[in-house]
Design a protein around this motif. Structure first.
Motif, PDB file in Angstrom:
ATOM      1  N   VAL A 173     -44.680   3.129  52.802  1.00 46.17           N
ATOM      2  CA  VAL A 173     -45.393   3.531  54.009  1.00 46.17           C
ATOM      3  C   VAL A 173     -44.491   3.414  55.231  1.00 46.17           C
ATOM      4  O   VAL A 173     -43.921   2.361  55.487  1.00 46.17           O
ATOM      5  N   CYS A 213     -44.884   3.568  59.146  1.00 43.73           N
ATOM      6  CA  CYS A 213     -45.920   3.503  60.178  1.00 43.73           C
ATOM      7  C   CYS A 213     -45.355   3.936  61.519  1.00 43.73           C
ATOM      8  O   CYS A 213     -44.287   3.494  61.915  1.00 43.73           O
ATOM      9  N   ILE A 269     -46.634   3.789  65.326  1.00 39.80           N
ATOM     10  CA  ILE A 269     -47.665   3.176  66.161  1.00 39.80           C
ATOM     11  C   ILE A 269     -47.650   3.834  67.539  1.00 39.80           C
ATOM     12  O   ILE A 269     -46.686   3.697  68.284  1.00 39.80           O
ATOM     13  N   TRP A 319     -52.881  -1.397  67.434  1.00 43.32           N
ATOM     14  CA  TRP A 319     -52.632  -1.415  65.985  1.00 43.32           C
ATOM     15  C   TRP A 319     -51.664  -2.526  65.598  1.00 43.32           C
ATOM     16  O   TRP A 319     -51.752  -3.060  64.499  1.00 43.32           O
ATOM     17  N   LEU A 376     -51.435  -2.939  61.341  1.00 46.17           N
ATOM     18  CA  LEU A 376     -51.637  -1.692  60.596  1.00 46.17           C
ATOM     19  C   LEU A 376     -50.624  -1.509  59.480  1.00 46.17           C
ATOM     20  O   LEU A 376     -50.992  -1.111  58.375  1.00 46.17           O
ATOM     21  N   GLU A 377     -49.368  -1.810  59.753  1.00 46.27           N
ATOM     22  CA  GLU A 377     -48.346  -1.551  58.734  1.00 46.27           C
ATOM     23  C   GLU A 377     -48.605  -2.317  57.436  1.00 46.27           C
ATOM     24  O   GLU A 377     -48.640  -1.714  56.364  1.00 46.27           O
ATOM     25  N   ALA A 412     -51.800  -0.878  55.775  1.00 43.59           N
ATOM     26  CA  ALA A 412     -51.574   0.437  55.179  1.00 43.59           C
ATOM     27  C   ALA A 412     -50.761   0.331  53.888  1.00 43.59           C
ATOM     28  O   ALA A 412     -51.067   1.004  52.898  1.00 43.59           O
ATOM     29  N   CYS A 449     -46.617   8.672  55.543  1.00 39.72           N
ATOM     30  CA  CYS A 449     -46.558   8.213  56.925  1.00 39.72           C
ATOM     31  C   CYS A 449     -47.973   7.980  57.429  1.00 39.72           C
ATOM     32  O   CYS A 449     -48.863   8.803  57.200  1.00 39.72           O
ATOM     33  N   VAL A 450     -48.186   6.848  58.093  1.00 35.80           N
ATOM     34  CA  VAL A 450     -49.464   6.527  58.720  1.00 35.80           C
ATOM     35  C   VAL A 450     -49.215   6.370  60.215  1.00 35.80           C
ATOM     36  O   VAL A 450     -48.393   5.549  60.623  1.00 35.80           O
TER      37      VAL A 450
END
Length: 167
Positions: free
Chosen positions: A5, A7, A9, A14, A19-20, A23, A44-45
């Motif tokens: 993932v 991330c 931001i 987040w 978040l990372e 996720a 990718c998020v």
């Protein structure tokens, strides 16, 4: 080797939620539940806010309103027959992993929904990342048979993470 993932931001809130790692944990659980290796895939998020996701929702879905999560698969894997499991992609190698696609998630929408449902924000975000990753893998909820299949996978994956059934 690229991480599973990546991330991005765009909203600092987040960072505070983490978040990372959320996720990564969610995406890893989806791949494991479907029998796919973690190595050989990437996605990718993007953690954003309602303003940004409204623009994306307008641009890609013609709906100029905020939503909780959007996803863009790098390849359309959805099955044409309702309720049929999508064909799973083949993993790339460590040097050239296969990109599943991109997910955008709105902090504002997630926080509102979690509060309204009386559930921890981290659990709700985990659910929405699981949901988004399943979309990247060809699952959808356009009709009842597809929705039942996708929800079954969501509930089972979330259970492995200690997150209650969101339905």
């Amino acid at each position: 080797m690229e991480p599973l993932v990546d991330c991005v931001i765009e909203d600092a809130r987040w960072e505070g939620l983490g978040l990372e790692p959320l996720a990564l944990r969610a995406a890893s659980a989806v791949l494991a539940a479907l029998g796919l290796p973690e190595q050989g895939f990437t996605l990718c998020v993007m953690g954003c806010d309602d303003a940004r996701i409204s623009v994306l929702n307008a641009e890609f879905r013609g709906k100029p309103v905020p939503t909780n999560v959007l996803s863009w698969p790098s390849e359309l894997l959805a099955e044409g027959t309702p309720g049929v499991v999508p064909a799973l992609p083949l993993a790339g190698d460590a040097a050239e992993p296969w990109s599943l696609g991109d997910i955008a998630i709105s902090y504002d929408a997630c926080a509102r929904e979690a509060e309204a449902a009386g559930k921890p924000l981290a659990d709700h975000v985990t659910h929405l990342v699981v949901h988004g990753v399943l979309h990247l893998l060809g699952y959808d909820h356009v009709d009842d048979a597809d929705a039942a299949l996708m929800e079954k996978h969501e509930v089972a994956t979330l259970a492995t993470l200690g997150v209650d059934d969101p339905y």
